[in-house]
Design a protein around this motif. Structure first.
Motif, short mmCIF file in Angstrom:
data_model
loop_
_atom_site.label_atom_id
_atom_site.label_comp_id
_atom_site.label_asym_id
_atom_site.label_seq_id
_atom_site.Cartn_x
_atom_site.Cartn_y
_atom_site.Cartn_z
N GLU A 195 67.20 37.06 -18.54
CA GLU A 195 66.62 36.31 -17.42
C GLU A 195 65.55 37.15 -16.74
O GLU A 195 65.71 38.36 -16.57
CB GLU A 195 67.71 35.95 -16.41
CG GLU A 195 68.66 34.85 -16.89
CD GLU A 195 68.00 33.49 -16.94
OE1 GLU A 195 67.25 33.15 -16.00
OE2 GLU A 195 68.23 32.76 -17.92
N GLY A 196 64.48 36.52 -16.34
CA GLY A 196 63.40 37.23 -15.68
C GLY A 196 62.24 37.47 -16.63
O GLY A 196 62.33 37.23 -17.84
N THR A 254 58.15 56.74 -26.28
CA THR A 254 58.35 56.43 -24.86
C THR A 254 58.39 54.92 -24.72
O THR A 254 57.40 54.23 -25.01
CB THR A 254 57.21 57.01 -24.00
OG1 THR A 254 57.14 58.43 -24.22
CG2 THR A 254 57.49 56.76 -22.52
N VAL A 255 59.54 54.40 -24.30
CA VAL A 255 59.76 52.96 -24.21
C VAL A 255 59.75 52.55 -22.73
O VAL A 255 60.52 53.06 -21.93
CB VAL A 255 61.10 52.55 -24.85
CG1 VAL A 255 61.28 51.03 -24.80
CG2 VAL A 255 61.18 53.05 -26.29
N THR A 256 58.86 51.62 -22.40
CA THR A 256 58.81 51.03 -21.06
C THR A 256 59.14 49.55 -21.20
O THR A 256 58.50 48.85 -21.99
CB THR A 256 57.42 51.20 -20.43
OG1 THR A 256 57.06 52.59 -20.46
CG2 THR A 256 57.40 50.70 -19.00
N SER A 257 60.15 49.06 -20.48
CA SER A 257 60.59 47.68 -20.70
C SER A 257 61.38 47.16 -19.51
O SER A 257 61.80 47.91 -18.64
CB SER A 257 61.45 47.60 -21.96
OG SER A 257 62.52 48.52 -21.87
N ALA A 258 61.57 45.83 -19.51
CA ALA A 258 62.37 45.18 -18.47
C ALA A 258 62.86 43.84 -18.99
O ALA A 258 62.17 43.17 -19.76
CB ALA A 258 61.55 44.98 -17.19
N GLN A 268 66.96 52.22 -14.89
CA GLN A 268 68.24 52.52 -15.51
C GLN A 268 68.38 51.74 -16.81
O GLN A 268 67.70 50.76 -17.04
CB GLN A 268 69.40 52.18 -14.59
CG GLN A 268 69.61 50.69 -14.35
CD GLN A 268 70.89 50.41 -13.55
OE1 GLN A 268 71.34 51.22 -12.77
NE2 GLN A 268 71.45 49.23 -13.76
N ALA A 269 69.28 52.22 -17.66
CA ALA A 269 69.57 51.56 -18.93
C ALA A 269 71.07 51.50 -19.12
O ALA A 269 71.79 52.46 -18.80
CB ALA A 269 68.92 52.31 -20.09
N ILE A 270 71.55 50.36 -19.62
CA ILE A 270 72.97 50.20 -19.95
C ILE A 270 73.08 50.34 -21.47
O ILE A 270 72.50 49.55 -22.22
CB ILE A 270 73.49 48.83 -19.51
CG1 ILE A 270 73.25 48.61 -18.01
CG2 ILE A 270 74.98 48.69 -19.83
CD1 ILE A 270 73.51 47.20 -17.55
N ILE A 271 73.80 51.35 -21.93
CA ILE A 271 73.88 51.66 -23.36
C ILE A 271 75.33 51.56 -23.82
O ILE A 271 76.24 52.07 -23.16
CB ILE A 271 73.31 53.05 -23.66
CG1 ILE A 271 71.87 53.16 -23.13
CG2 ILE A 271 73.35 53.35 -25.15
CD1 ILE A 271 71.21 54.49 -23.37
N GLU A 272 75.54 50.90 -24.96
CA GLU A 272 76.88 50.70 -25.50
C GLU A 272 76.93 51.15 -26.96
O GLU A 272 76.01 50.92 -27.73
CB GLU A 272 77.28 49.22 -25.41
CG GLU A 272 77.32 48.68 -24.00
CD GLU A 272 77.70 47.20 -23.95
OE1 GLU A 272 78.04 46.66 -25.02
OE2 GLU A 272 77.65 46.61 -22.86
N VAL A 289 70.47 47.73 -22.81
CA VAL A 289 70.07 46.63 -21.92
C VAL A 289 69.22 47.20 -20.79
O VAL A 289 69.63 48.15 -20.11
CB VAL A 289 71.30 45.90 -21.33
CG1 VAL A 289 70.86 44.87 -20.31
CG2 VAL A 289 72.10 45.24 -22.45
N TRP A 290 68.03 46.61 -20.61
CA TRP A 290 67.16 46.95 -19.48
C TRP A 290 67.07 45.71 -18.60
O TRP A 290 66.39 44.75 -18.94
CB TRP A 290 65.78 47.37 -19.95
CG TRP A 290 65.76 48.62 -20.79
CD1 TRP A 290 66.00 49.89 -20.37
CD2 TRP A 290 65.49 48.71 -22.20
NE1 TRP A 290 65.90 50.77 -21.42
CE2 TRP A 290 65.58 50.08 -22.57
CE3 TRP A 290 65.17 47.78 -23.19
CZ2 TRP A 290 65.37 50.53 -23.86
CZ3 TRP A 290 64.97 48.23 -24.48
CH2 TRP A 290 65.06 49.58 -24.81
N GLN A 291 67.76 45.71 -17.46
CA GLN A 291 67.75 44.57 -16.56
C GLN A 291 66.75 44.75 -15.42
O GLN A 291 66.61 43.89 -14.58
CB GLN A 291 69.15 44.36 -15.98
CG GLN A 291 70.17 43.93 -17.02
CD GLN A 291 71.57 43.79 -16.47
OE1 GLN A 291 71.98 44.57 -15.62
NE2 GLN A 291 72.30 42.80 -16.94
N GLN A 292 66.06 45.87 -15.41
CA GLN A 292 65.06 46.17 -14.41
C GLN A 292 64.01 47.05 -15.08
O GLN A 292 64.26 47.59 -16.16
CB GLN A 292 65.68 46.91 -13.21
CG GLN A 292 66.38 48.19 -13.60
CD GLN A 292 67.01 48.92 -12.44
OE1 GLN A 292 66.54 49.98 -12.03
NE2 GLN A 292 68.09 48.35 -11.90
N PRO A 293 62.82 47.19 -14.49
CA PRO A 293 61.81 48.05 -15.10
C PRO A 293 62.36 49.45 -15.39
O PRO A 293 62.94 50.08 -14.51
CB PRO A 293 60.69 48.09 -14.05
CG PRO A 293 60.82 46.77 -13.35
CD PRO A 293 62.30 46.50 -13.29
#
Length: 302
Positions: free
Chosen positions: A30-31, A49-53, A81-85, A110-114
């Motif tokens: 979403e977003g 270098t990965v920039t994402s959202a 921040q990044a959520i990694i599993e 998972v990147w839920q924010q910049p």
């Protein structure tokens, strides 16, 4: 010149990821999606270098089998921040943190924010020479407050900015990063602290009562003999929010159930089984986490 659509930007970003970093799949969340990739090769230092959202990048066994897996991704978080599993373990890394991801096993980011991070490839042979690696070493949050983590960040940044490094010098820098991270990773093998044992107890309690209506932060605090504020602080120290962790755990179990659910099994019933009493809330939360509706997810995993 015609402006490309968001979907085209997403597909171009994913194609670049697959070309430079190995085979991955991805789904938009979403977003508004944003994604950019910069690659850098300083002799032996292979990094991106990965920039994402608002995107979930992941690897299943299908992506792994068609790619060289003799690597570890060493993730240096720069912004957001990044959520990694991986290996049924989840961590949230913040700016300055580092974590290690095994390229030979399924994983999810998972990147839920910049967010902005550097992914450095470490040869498996080099890591195994320096460290007896195990599943427990991967997807551990190596916190920015640790001196060895800070030194690793500085060494990587200085190596990236120095284009005059010879092949021997860049190999030495790579070995030095592994040596710096070794004592931090080895600490994971030591006896967990009382606070860590308490956190593990709470996580087990959540899993044991994941289907219960009573599972809330207040109930958890009462069951474990601690204040709600202390409970919040314990999760915050790991970059987590109690209620969000519970919801994500329920959603992950819903996703697992959907992968094996029959076509005539009601989606509302699956959500209800894992603590979602309101179907609309379940659908919205599921889409926010996985980027698609529960029904689409079931079809996709047929």
């Amino acid at each position: 010149m015609a402006q490309i659509s968001g979907e085209e930007q997403f597909q171009q970003w994913l194609a670049q990821i697959n070309h430079e970093c190995g085979n991955f799949a991805a789904r938009q969340l979403e977003g508004a999606f944003s994604g950019h990739l910069e690659t850098g090769y300083t002799r032996s230092l292979k990094l991106s270098t990965v920039t994402s959202a608002n995107v979930n990048l992941y690897r299943t066994n299908q992506e792994i089998k068609s790619y060289n897996d003799n690597w570890f991704y060493t993730v240096f978080q720069l912004e957001g921040q990044a959520i990694i599993e991986q290996n049924d373990r989840q961590t949230v890394i913040q700016p300055g943190d580092i974590t290690l991801v095994d390229a030979s096993r399924p994983c999810s980011i998972v990147w839920q924010q910049p967010s902005r991070q550097i992914s450095l490839l470490l040869p498996r042979s080099l890591v195994e020479q320096q460290l007896r690696i195990s599943e427990g070493h991967c997807v551990q949050r190596l916190e920015k407050s640790l001196p060895m983590v800070q030194m690793s960040h500085r060494l990587l940044q200085e190596s990236m900015s120095n284009r005059e490094l010879s092949g021997i010098e860049s190999e030495a820098a790579l070995e030095a990063i592994v040596c710096l991270l070794r004592p931090v990773l080895q600490q994971q093998d030591q006896q967990p602290s009382r606070r860590e044992r308490q956190f593990e107890k709470i996580v087990r309690l959540i899993d044991d009562h994941i289907q219960s209506d009573c599972l809330r932060p207040e109930w958890l605090a009462n069951e474990t003999g601690m204040s709600v504020r202390s409970l919040y602080r314990m999760f915050a120290d790991k970059g987590l929010v109690v209620a969000q962790y519970i919801k994500n755990r329920r959603l992950d179990l819903c996703a697992k159930a959907l992968r094996s659910a029959a076509d005539d099994e009601k989606l509302a019933g699956i959500g209800f089984n894992w603590g979602f009493t309101d179907h609309s809330h379940f659908s919205t939360a599921f889409r926010q986490r996985f980027g698609i509706s529960p029904g689409e997810y079931r079809k996709q995993h047929r």
